[in-house]
Design a protein around this motif. Sequence first.
Motif, PDB file in Angstrom:
ATOM      1  N   ARG A 229       0.835  -1.126  -0.027  1.00  0.00           N
ATOM      2  CA  ARG A 229      -0.056  -0.075   0.112  1.00  0.00           C
ATOM      3  C   ARG A 229       0.993   1.253   0.115  1.00  0.00           C
TER       4      ARG A 229
ATOM      5  N   ARG B  94       0.470   5.475   0.762  1.00  0.00           N
ATOM      6  CA  ARG B  94      -0.641   6.633   1.313  1.00  0.00           C
ATOM      7  C   ARG B  94       0.183   7.833   1.265  1.00  0.00           C
TER       8      ARG B  94
ATOM      9  N   THR C 100      -2.960   5.886   7.384  1.00  0.00           N
ATOM     10  CA  THR C 100      -2.521   4.533   7.189  1.00  0.00           C
ATOM     11  C   THR C 100      -2.269   3.897   8.242  1.00  0.00           C
TER      12      THR C 100
ATOM     13  N   GLU D 121     -11.343   2.119   3.326  1.00  0.00           N
ATOM     14  CA  GLU D 121     -10.192   1.152   3.214  1.00  0.00           C
ATOM     15  C   GLU D 121     -10.599  -0.239   2.507  1.00  0.00           C
TER      16      GLU D 121
END
Lengths: 193, 193
Positions: A75, A77, A83, A136
């Motif tokens: 991921r 961010r 996050t 999310e």
Amino acid sequence: METTTPTVSFFDSIAPFVKLSPESRKALLSLLKKESLPKGHVLVPCGDICRSVYYIERGLARTFYLKDGKEITDRFRAENSFTCSMSGYVTNTPDGRQIELIEPSVIWSLPYVELEKLYDQFHDIERLGRYLITQEMVEIHRRLGELQFIPAQERYNNLVANQPSLLQRVPLGYISSYLGITQETLSRIRAKV
Amino acid sequence: METTTPTVSFFDSIAPFVKLSPESRKALLSLLKKESLPKGHVLVPCGDICRSVYYIERGLARTFYLKDGKEITDRFRAENSFTCSMSGYVTNTPDGRQIELIEPSVIWSLPYVELEKLYDQFHDIERLGRYLITQEMVEIHRRLGELQFIPAQERYNNLVANQPSLLQRVPLGYISSYLGITQETLSRIRAKV
DNA sequence: CGCCGAGTTGAACTGAATCAAGAAACGTGG
DNA sequence: CCACGTTTCTTGATTCAGTTCAACTCGGCG
């Protein structure tokens, strides 16, 4: 490290969706810790359980784990987003994910334990939590669909379309594992255009 | 179709995590609609936006979408769990997912609109919502990691280890797309053992 | 009995990984 | 400002996992 100045960006980024009462805002602000951190700083080391949620006012964070000695990026961010790596916290088992900053960043952090107290106290903060996790979830669900049956070329195209700035800010090695391919394959895909 | 009998299973399955007040339980029960539905029944047709959350008291549901004319199975949900397709609702865009029953089932349904009213009224129901979405997120996140770099053989092994009953209850064609592979490949993987 | 869906098997093909070698870009110290 | 090492990125040759398409088996079931 300053904890008093209420930055607008934090509340601005959630305001369109969840209105917080003045009391809730105050309680949140009193617990959020703001720090300016350098590139390379590790928020959560691999092997630890992530115990805080991080709001990124400025900068860029990535989450990754090791698989057969290679870093798999999970991921990215960027500024004005949150996050964390909740799986470890929820299951109480380290999930092997490391969160680190890949640009100099301004980070607001809040321990889950404190957040849970706020959940108890303030209904609207619990709503904020539900809202953020929902966002999310939708994002991860989208990625899941992509990896399930969409070829690498198309996944790259989607990334270019949706998050073009990442390509400027992030080494390709990170991007490739994020897309579920090797760096060489990514390089070849790019060469075709 | 009966709406009065409070089934224990619904509350039992959430009780370990979220305690609901008697008022909340009552409010929830008054809105939950219980139905016995046959195998093949479509809860949410492909192209529609899913507007309810479903609790499965008995039976088995799957979610799938079409990709190049083929059905890609996205999720299975068995008794004592919830299913829905929130991405469409959240983004207000049909996500192409169809939810249907692949066994005769007993389903409790609750429209999101009603649920959101309950969220407003009852803090503990909002917590329940946050909790359930968190669980969902963790599960999807796990699947994402699997599809990102774990080979098909290992994904199948995980499925056998974690949800062995699925293999008894579900045609292999559904399983294969769930694992992100073709039916032929799944067949060969199975033949090796 | 013959059909039909579900599953298996085979052969050819392909997208992507792997391994290995270079080229380019980047930062740091002299 | 250049020289140097390091990191990042590209390119090539080979291998491999998984797809595709097609044929075939098996077990209901009308």
